[in-house]
Scaffold this motif. Structure first.
Motif, PDB file in Angstrom:
ATOM      1  N   SER A  32      53.294  54.223   4.781  1.00  0.00           N
ATOM      2  CA  SER A  32      52.468  53.071   5.138  1.00  0.00           C
ATOM      3  C   SER A  32      52.967  52.384   6.390  1.00  0.00           C
ATOM      4  N   ALA A  33      54.287  52.407   6.591  1.00  0.00           N
ATOM      5  CA  ALA A  33      54.861  51.690   7.720  1.00  0.00           C
ATOM      6  C   ALA A  33      56.126  52.376   8.203  1.00  0.00           C
ATOM      7  N   VAL A  34      56.414  52.143   9.481  1.00  0.00           N
ATOM      8  CA  VAL A  34      57.647  52.608  10.106  1.00  0.00           C
ATOM      9  C   VAL A  34      58.243  51.423  10.848  1.00  0.00           C
ATOM     10  N   LEU A  35      59.480  51.082  10.496  1.00  0.00           N
ATOM     11  CA  LEU A  35      60.203  50.010  11.166  1.00  0.00           C
ATOM     12  C   LEU A  35      61.161  50.633  12.167  1.00  0.00           C
ATOM     13  N   LEU A  36      60.977  50.291  13.439  1.00  0.00           N
ATOM     14  CA  LEU A  36      61.860  50.783  14.495  1.00  0.00           C
ATOM     15  C   LEU A  36      62.910  49.713  14.776  1.00  0.00           C
ATOM     16  N   GLN A  37      64.111  49.950  14.268  1.00  0.00           N
ATOM     17  CA  GLN A  37      65.189  48.984  14.449  1.00  0.00           C
ATOM     18  C   GLN A  37      65.645  48.940  15.900  1.00  0.00           C
ATOM     19  N   ARG A  38      66.002  47.745  16.350  1.00  0.00           N
ATOM     20  CA  ARG A  38      66.503  47.607  17.716  1.00  0.00           C
ATOM     21  C   ARG A  38      68.004  47.834  17.782  1.00  0.00           C
ATOM     22  N   GLY A  39      68.717  47.336  16.807  1.00  0.00           N
ATOM     23  CA  GLY A  39      70.170  47.482  16.817  1.00  0.00           C
ATOM     24  C   GLY A  39      70.777  46.899  18.070  1.00  0.00           C
ATOM     25  N   GLU A  40      71.627  47.658  18.706  1.00  0.00           N
ATOM     26  CA  GLU A  40      72.323  47.202  19.916  1.00  0.00           C
ATOM     27  C   GLU A  40      71.645  47.680  21.198  1.00  0.00           C
ATOM     28  N   LEU A  41      70.447  48.239  21.092  1.00  0.00           N
ATOM     29  CA  LEU A  41      69.760  48.749  22.282  1.00  0.00           C
ATOM     30  C   LEU A  41      69.395  47.620  23.233  1.00  0.00           C
ATOM     31  N   ALA A  42      69.574  47.869  24.518  1.00  0.00           N
ATOM     32  CA  ALA A  42      69.121  46.930  25.540  1.00  0.00           C
ATOM     33  C   ALA A  42      67.596  46.880  25.494  1.00  0.00           C
ATOM     34  N   GLU A  43      67.022  45.804  26.010  1.00  0.00           N
ATOM     35  CA  GLU A  43      65.574  45.611  25.913  1.00  0.00           C
ATOM     36  C   GLU A  43      64.784  46.780  26.501  1.00  0.00           C
ATOM     37  N   ASN A  44      65.140  47.245  27.694  1.00  0.00           N
ATOM     38  CA  ASN A  44      64.385  48.345  28.308  1.00  0.00           C
ATOM     39  C   ASN A  44      64.524  49.644  27.526  1.00  0.00           C
ATOM     40  N   ALA A  45      65.702  49.907  26.994  1.00  0.00           N
ATOM     41  CA  ALA A  45      65.909  51.106  26.176  1.00  0.00           C
ATOM     42  C   ALA A  45      65.091  51.026  24.886  1.00  0.00           C
ATOM     43  N   TYR A  46      65.030  49.843  24.289  1.00  0.00           N
ATOM     44  CA  TYR A  46      64.246  49.665  23.067  1.00  0.00           C
ATOM     45  C   TYR A  46      62.757  49.833  23.356  1.00  0.00           C
ATOM     46  N   LYS A  47      62.286  49.249  24.433  1.00  0.00           N
ATOM     47  CA  LYS A  47      60.877  49.400  24.810  1.00  0.00           C
ATOM     48  C   LYS A  47      60.532  50.874  25.004  1.00  0.00           C
ATOM     49  N   ALA A  48      61.400  51.609  25.691  1.00  0.00           N
ATOM     50  CA  ALA A  48      61.155  53.033  25.915  1.00  0.00           C
ATOM     51  C   ALA A  48      61.120  53.798  24.598  1.00  0.00           C
ATOM     52  N   LEU A  49      62.035  53.472  23.693  1.00  0.00           N
ATOM     53  CA  LEU A  49      62.050  54.123  22.384  1.00  0.00           C
ATOM     54  C   LEU A  49      60.753  53.851  21.627  1.00  0.00           C
ATOM     55  N   VAL A  50      60.339  52.600  21.590  1.00  0.00           N
ATOM     56  CA  VAL A  50      59.107  52.233  20.877  1.00  0.00           C
ATOM     57  C   VAL A  50      57.903  52.953  21.488  1.00  0.00           C
ATOM     58  N   LYS A  51      57.808  52.958  22.803  1.00  0.00           N
ATOM     59  CA  LYS A  51      56.679  53.626  23.465  1.00  0.00           C
ATOM     60  C   LYS A  51      56.655  55.124  23.179  1.00  0.00           C
ATOM     61  N   ALA A  52      57.836  55.729  23.025  1.00  0.00           N
ATOM     62  CA  ALA A  52      57.906  57.164  22.750  1.00  0.00           C
ATOM     63  C   ALA A  52      57.567  57.502  21.308  1.00  0.00           C
ATOM     64  N   VAL A  53      57.933  56.620  20.383  1.00  0.00           N
ATOM     65  CA  VAL A  53      57.833  56.935  18.957  1.00  0.00           C
ATOM     66  C   VAL A  53      56.570  56.380  18.291  1.00  0.00           C
ATOM     67  N   ALA A  54      56.119  55.211  18.696  1.00  0.00           N
ATOM     68  CA  ALA A  54      55.003  54.540  18.016  1.00  0.00           C
ATOM     69  C   ALA A  54      53.741  55.394  17.899  1.00  0.00           C
ATOM     70  N   PRO A  55      53.295  56.094  18.955  1.00  0.00           N
ATOM     71  CA  PRO A  55      52.053  56.866  18.810  1.00  0.00           C
ATOM     72  C   PRO A  55      52.092  57.913  17.702  1.00  0.00           C
ATOM     73  N   THR A  56      53.236  58.540  17.486  1.00  0.00           N
ATOM     74  CA  THR A  56      53.358  59.545  16.421  1.00  0.00           C
ATOM     75  C   THR A  56      53.136  58.912  15.053  1.00  0.00           C
ATOM     76  N   ALA A  57      53.764  57.780  14.836  1.00  0.00           N
ATOM     77  CA  ALA A  57      53.613  57.094  13.539  1.00  0.00           C
ATOM     78  C   ALA A  57      52.191  56.590  13.350  1.00  0.00           C
ATOM     79  N   GLN A  58      51.636  55.974  14.389  1.00  0.00           N
ATOM     80  CA  GLN A  58      50.286  55.420  14.280  1.00  0.00           C
ATOM     81  C   GLN A  58      49.248  56.524  14.077  1.00  0.00           C
ATOM     82  N   LYS A  59      49.432  57.644  14.725  1.00  0.00           N
ATOM     83  CA  LYS A  59      48.498  58.770  14.563  1.00  0.00           C
ATOM     84  C   LYS A  59      48.504  59.273  13.114  1.00  0.00           C
ATOM     85  N   ALA A  60      49.650  59.141  12.459  1.00  0.00           N
ATOM     86  CA  ALA A  60      49.771  59.558  11.057  1.00  0.00           C
ATOM     87  C   ALA A  60      49.304  58.473  10.091  1.00  0.00           C
TER      88      ALA A  60
END
Length: 182
Positions: A32-60
């Motif tokens: 039903s949901a996927v939580l992408l933790q930020r942890g110690e990632l810098a803001e730009n690294a976290y944004k890049a991670l979210v942009k790379a991963v979110a479409p896969t989860a949302q498509k499912a």
């Protein structure tokens, strides 16, 4: 009633490994949901991670939740925000995102804390840690909530696997990628 999956993505996995684990998990077990933790990632690294991963989860068909500031939710095209902070942070998130986006809360230590945050128009409440092992008091708090309150609960049990899980009456069970047994 069987609990729905609420997948928790650790912040220390590189995007390619996270995508592989998420893709395999979602192909085998709808979530039903996927939580992408930020942890110690810098803001730009976290944004890049979210942009790379979110479409896969949302498509499912899974809602993608992030940590951070409410403004990132719309900017990154995700479905909502997971707030681990206090009442002020929850109020800010609800004010900025509701009713069109999801606002969930975690880092719950007491019944009083849970009820205070729940009064703020949240969509779910998460009991237990995002990593490590769940304690018996956390499990009991989640069970009390699930039996007593209407707002959906997530029992986060990072040590559980897809084969060995117990949501304790909660509507959702939080499992950590890639350890869910894919």
């Amino acid at each position: 009633m069987s609990a729905e999956l609420f997948l928790i993505a650790p912040s220390d996995l590189p995007a390619d490994r996270l995508l592989a684990a998420l893709g395999a998990a979602l192909a085998a077990h709808p979530a039903s949901a996927v939580l992408l933790q930020r942890g110690e990632l810098a803001e730009n690294a976290y944004k890049a991670l979210v942009k790379a991963v979110a479409p896969t989860a949302q498509k499912a068909g899974a809602a993608v939740l992030i940590e951070g500031e409410p403004g990132l939710v719309r900017m990154l095209g995700v479905d909502g925000l997971h707030v681990s902070g206090g009442i002020k942070a929850v109020r800010e998130a609800v004010s900025a995102l509701k009713p069109s986006m999801i606002v969930g809360v975690g880092d719950i230590g007491t019944r009083h804390d849970a009820m205070q945050k729940a009064e703020l128009d949240i969509d779910y409440i998460l009991f237990g840690p995002l990593s490590g092992a769940i304690s018996e008091p956390e499990r009991e708090l989640a069970q009390w909530w699930a039996e007593t309150m209407e707002i959906p609960s997530v029992l986060s049990d990072p040590s559980a696997t897809i084969e060995k899980r117990d949501a304790g009456g909660s509507e959702f069970i939080g499992l950590v990628l890639p350890e869910i047994g894919t």
